[in-house]
Design a protein around this motif. Sequence first.
Motif, PDB file in Angstrom:
ATOM      1  N   PRO A  35      10.672   0.384   4.377  1.00  0.00           N
ATOM      2  CA  PRO A  35       9.281   1.005   4.887  1.00  0.00           C
ATOM      3  C   PRO A  35       8.928   2.439   4.340  1.00  0.00           C
ATOM      4  O   PRO A  35       9.812   3.156   3.891  1.00  0.00           O
ATOM      5  CB  PRO A  35       9.348   1.168   6.495  1.00  0.00           C
ATOM      6  CG  PRO A  35      10.659   0.672   6.721  1.00  0.00           C
ATOM      7  CD  PRO A  35      11.381   0.744   5.380  1.00  0.00           C
ATOM      8  N   VAL A  36       7.764   2.596   4.111  1.00  0.00           N
ATOM      9  CA  VAL A  36       7.157   3.850   3.671  1.00  0.00           C
ATOM     10  C   VAL A  36       6.521   4.754   4.941  1.00  0.00           C
ATOM     11  O   VAL A  36       5.708   3.986   5.751  1.00  0.00           O
ATOM     12  CB  VAL A  36       6.073   3.723   2.670  1.00  0.00           C
ATOM     13  CG1 VAL A  36       5.673   5.184   2.194  1.00  0.00           C
ATOM     14  CG2 VAL A  36       6.611   3.151   1.402  1.00  0.00           C
ATOM     15  N   HIS A  37       6.797   5.762   5.092  1.00  0.00           N
ATOM     16  CA  HIS A  37       6.028   6.615   6.331  1.00  0.00           C
ATOM     17  C   HIS A  37       4.789   7.199   5.530  1.00  0.00           C
ATOM     18  O   HIS A  37       4.700   8.301   5.351  1.00  0.00           O
ATOM     19  CB  HIS A  37       6.840   7.524   6.913  1.00  0.00           C
ATOM     20  CG  HIS A  37       8.264   7.200   7.169  1.00  0.00           C
ATOM     21  ND1 HIS A  37       8.457   6.427   8.274  1.00  0.00           N
ATOM     22  CD2 HIS A  37       9.520   7.714   6.702  1.00  0.00           C
ATOM     23  CE1 HIS A  37       9.850   6.242   8.427  1.00  0.00           C
ATOM     24  NE2 HIS A  37      10.374   6.918   7.423  1.00  0.00           N
ATOM     25  N   LEU A  80       0.850  -1.285   0.230  1.00  0.00           N
ATOM     26  CA  LEU A  80       0.039   0.018   0.053  1.00  0.00           C
ATOM     27  C   LEU A  80       0.874   1.223  -0.026  1.00  0.00           C
ATOM     28  O   LEU A  80       1.140   1.809   1.030  1.00  0.00           O
ATOM     29  CB  LEU A  80      -0.963  -0.061   1.257  1.00  0.00           C
ATOM     30  CG  LEU A  80      -2.123   0.836   1.079  1.00  0.00           C
ATOM     31  CD1 LEU A  80      -3.157   0.709   0.020  1.00  0.00           C
ATOM     32  CD2 LEU A  80      -2.722   1.245   2.317  1.00  0.00           C
ATOM     33  N   THR A  81       1.343   1.559  -0.980  1.00  0.00           N
ATOM     34  CA  THR A  81       2.167   2.733  -1.355  1.00  0.00           C
ATOM     35  C   THR A  81       2.090   3.165  -2.922  1.00  0.00           C
ATOM     36  O   THR A  81       1.494   2.713  -3.640  1.00  0.00           O
ATOM     37  CB  THR A  81       3.583   2.365  -1.075  1.00  0.00           C
ATOM     38  OG1 THR A  81       4.409   3.510  -1.315  1.00  0.00           O
ATOM     39  CG2 THR A  81       4.164   1.173  -1.788  1.00  0.00           C
ATOM     40  N   PHE A  82       2.594   4.393  -3.251  1.00  0.00           N
ATOM     41  CA  PHE A  82       2.695   4.890  -4.304  1.00  0.00           C
ATOM     42  C   PHE A  82       3.618   3.699  -5.138  1.00  0.00           C
ATOM     43  O   PHE A  82       4.683   3.304  -4.667  1.00  0.00           O
ATOM     44  CB  PHE A  82       3.321   6.217  -4.721  1.00  0.00           C
ATOM     45  CG  PHE A  82       3.439   6.661  -5.869  1.00  0.00           C
ATOM     46  CD1 PHE A  82       2.371   6.751  -6.822  1.00  0.00           C
ATOM     47  CD2 PHE A  82       4.620   7.171  -6.342  1.00  0.00           C
ATOM     48  CE1 PHE A  82       2.351   7.197  -8.203  1.00  0.00           C
ATOM     49  CE2 PHE A  82       4.545   7.634  -7.666  1.00  0.00           C
ATOM     50  CZ  PHE A  82       3.472   7.778  -8.660  1.00  0.00           C
ATOM     51  N   GLU A 124      14.512   4.130   4.001  1.00  0.00           N
ATOM     52  CA  GLU A 124      13.234   4.638   4.473  1.00  0.00           C
ATOM     53  C   GLU A 124      12.605   5.425   2.970  1.00  0.00           C
ATOM     54  O   GLU A 124      13.398   6.130   2.518  1.00  0.00           O
ATOM     55  CB  GLU A 124      13.432   6.059   5.508  1.00  0.00           C
ATOM     56  CG  GLU A 124      14.005   5.403   6.822  1.00  0.00           C
ATOM     57  CD  GLU A 124      14.236   6.665   7.922  1.00  0.00           C
ATOM     58  OE1 GLU A 124      13.312   7.354   8.059  1.00  0.00           O
ATOM     59  OE2 GLU A 124      15.318   6.710   8.061  1.00  0.00           O
ATOM     60  N   ASP A 125      11.325   5.209   2.719  1.00  0.00           N
ATOM     61  CA  ASP A 125      10.790   6.135   1.842  1.00  0.00           C
ATOM     62  C   ASP A 125       9.996   6.895   2.670  1.00  0.00           C
ATOM     63  O   ASP A 125       8.937   6.784   3.062  1.00  0.00           O
ATOM     64  CB  ASP A 125       9.703   5.075   0.996  1.00  0.00           C
ATOM     65  CG  ASP A 125       9.128   5.825  -0.272  1.00  0.00           C
ATOM     66  OD1 ASP A 125       9.175   7.255   0.250  1.00  0.00           O
ATOM     67  OD2 ASP A 125       8.729   5.298  -0.995  1.00  0.00           O
ATOM     68  N   ALA A 126      10.799   8.121   2.479  1.00  0.00           N
ATOM     69  CA  ALA A 126       9.888   9.196   3.630  1.00  0.00           C
ATOM     70  C   ALA A 126       9.518  10.414   2.546  1.00  0.00           C
ATOM     71  O   ALA A 126       9.362  11.601   2.989  1.00  0.00           O
ATOM     72  CB  ALA A 126      11.362   9.915   4.276  1.00  0.00           C
ATOM     73  N   PHE A 167      10.278  15.943  -3.604  1.00  0.00           N
ATOM     74  CA  PHE A 167       9.713  17.290  -3.331  1.00  0.00           C
ATOM     75  C   PHE A 167       8.536  17.541  -4.368  1.00  0.00           C
ATOM     76  O   PHE A 167       8.575  18.659  -5.126  1.00  0.00           O
ATOM     77  CB  PHE A 167      10.865  18.302  -3.422  1.00  0.00           C
ATOM     78  CG  PHE A 167      11.989  18.035  -2.565  1.00  0.00           C
ATOM     79  CD1 PHE A 167      11.630  18.140  -1.082  1.00  0.00           C
ATOM     80  CD2 PHE A 167      13.179  17.867  -2.865  1.00  0.00           C
ATOM     81  CE1 PHE A 167      12.548  17.989  -0.051  1.00  0.00           C
ATOM     82  CE2 PHE A 167      14.211  17.563  -1.715  1.00  0.00           C
ATOM     83  CZ  PHE A 167      13.869  17.664  -0.300  1.00  0.00           C
ATOM     84  N   TYR A 168       7.917  16.603  -4.904  1.00  0.00           N
ATOM     85  CA  TYR A 168       6.661  16.663  -5.710  1.00  0.00           C
ATOM     86  C   TYR A 168       5.967  17.806  -5.574  1.00  0.00           C
ATOM     87  O   TYR A 168       5.860  18.066  -4.228  1.00  0.00           O
ATOM     88  CB  TYR A 168       6.051  15.449  -5.994  1.00  0.00           C
ATOM     89  CG  TYR A 168       5.003  15.389  -7.048  1.00  0.00           C
ATOM     90  CD1 TYR A 168       5.072  14.928  -8.417  1.00  0.00           C
ATOM     91  CD2 TYR A 168       3.645  15.339  -6.469  1.00  0.00           C
ATOM     92  CE1 TYR A 168       4.351  15.093  -9.146  1.00  0.00           C
ATOM     93  CE2 TYR A 168       2.546  15.344  -7.543  1.00  0.00           C
ATOM     94  CZ  TYR A 168       2.915  15.013  -8.933  1.00  0.00           C
ATOM     95  OH  TYR A 168       2.135  14.974  -9.761  1.00  0.00           O
ATOM     96  N   PRO A 169       5.409  18.692  -6.145  1.00  0.00           N
ATOM     97  CA  PRO A 169       4.673  19.826  -5.756  1.00  0.00           C
ATOM     98  C   PRO A 169       3.831  19.737  -4.695  1.00  0.00           C
ATOM     99  O   PRO A 169       3.721  20.789  -3.981  1.00  0.00           O
ATOM    100  CB  PRO A 169       3.959  20.273  -7.132  1.00  0.00           C
ATOM    101  CG  PRO A 169       4.895  19.830  -8.256  1.00  0.00           C
ATOM    102  CD  PRO A 169       5.484  18.456  -7.635  1.00  0.00           C
TER     103      PRO A 169
HETATM  104  C1  LIG Z   1       5.423  10.855  -4.159  1.00  0.00           C
HETATM  105  C2  LIG Z   1       6.312   9.374  -3.748  1.00  0.00           C
HETATM  106  C3  LIG Z   1       7.209   9.038  -4.221  1.00  0.00           C
HETATM  107  C4  LIG Z   1       7.996   9.312  -5.736  1.00  0.00           C
HETATM  108  O1  LIG Z   1       8.408  10.663  -5.928  1.00  0.00           O
HETATM  109  P1  LIG Z   1       8.403  11.314  -7.100  1.00  0.00           P
HETATM  110  O2  LIG Z   1       9.188  12.658  -6.755  1.00  0.00           O
HETATM  111  O3  LIG Z   1       6.969  11.807  -7.476  1.00  0.00           O
HETATM  112  O4  LIG Z   1       9.467  10.667  -8.169  1.00  0.00           O
HETATM  113  C5  LIG Z   1       7.749   7.806  -3.623  1.00  0.00           C
HETATM  114  N1  LIG Z   1       7.196   7.205  -2.816  1.00  0.00           N
HETATM  115  C6  LIG Z   1       6.248   7.572  -2.253  1.00  0.00           C
HETATM  116  C7  LIG Z   1       5.637   6.901  -1.104  1.00  0.00           C
HETATM  117  C8  LIG Z   1       5.717   8.866  -2.748  1.00  0.00           C
HETATM  118  O5  LIG Z   1       4.472   9.453  -2.183  1.00  0.00           O
END
Ligand SMILES: *Cc1c(COP(=O)(O)O)cnc(C)c1O
Length: 369
Positions: free
Chosen positions: A131-133, A85-87, A157-159, A183-185
Amino acid sequence: MSSIPMVDLKTQYRSLREEIAAALEQVMENAAFIGGEICGAFEQEFAAFCGVRAACGVANGSDALYLSLRALEIGPGDEVITTPLTFVATAEAISRVGARIVFADIDPSTLNLDPERVEVEITPRTRAILPVHLYGHPAEMNRFVELARRAHAHLVEDAAQAHGAELGGKRVGSFGRLACFSFYPSKNLGAFGDAGMVVADDLELVERVRLFANHGSRKKYWHEIEGVSSRLDAMQAAILQVKLRRVEEWNERRRSLAGLYRQALAGIDGLELPSEAPGCRAVYHLFSIRFRDRDGLSAHLATSHIATGVHYPLPLHLQEAYHYLGLPEGSFPVAERAAREVLSLPMYPELSVEQVDRIAAAVRAYAHR
Ligand SMILES: *Cc1c(COP(=O)(O)O)cnc(C)c1O
């Protein structure tokens, strides 16, 4: 009735217009557009913000994940354990280095990767735990630090959704060997385009990320290894420097809006509010509630001109792209149920108290219809 969006970047821009214009003017005067002084300064400031020693700016958060795994020399034959359950970018990074994605189910209260489920997936081939926060709520890092140590695996970490979140007074990004930010907008700290960052305490490891991110080159036209092109540009760094000075205040505002939502949505039958685990300071990148008739509720809010989102509607193991993993429905029941029930309500620092009240009233009206 005015409509309430999921995020409102225009209002935020208006509050920063002059500062951003001045920062961009400076970049154009300097005419150093890739790397350079401003990028270096922002890297230092962001590392300090995370409570670590070093950082390397990259092109986006997806590359931050990929470059981290590359720098750790994870590749074919290796397994990396993460959440379904993550992007999608979290899982993509694992395949991009040629390693095998191993999913483990999530915790039903935080929706973050469940350490107990991770533990049973560990094999001699496990090279990293990722893990993803999720939504800005810290994952159970103390457990993962211990699990990774015992498995002789790296912790990454996926922060991307959790700039400034804390666990036991320690910032996310400071628990793993490496941590990855986007730093996606629309993120809590967002650029005016794509940008990302890898942070760590280990200076050598961060320089390894930089090497891979810059064509395997430390000296122009000399290539130690084959790398890629994934760099932070100075225009984005300059904007991010301005916004970094506001992130604390914005995160506090998100937290207080979450508190208002909690009060206003209390006691609605069948509605589950996001929980904050003991010792955690979540930063509410998203405020995701759970409701059995999620699609009905979302449609009702849409008729009241209230935007919502679903993060995420289909867990990764059930995506067409990952059918090859051979993981049928029922493999990760907690993630699958969450995907059917989660609904993200509008959440951004510029959201007003009146808007929260209006959203809560519309939710209540639907739940009690
Ligand atoms: C936004 C996001 C990414 C990817 O970041 P981008 O800058 O869009 O490539 C990776 N993991 C998670 C959990 C995200 O929310």
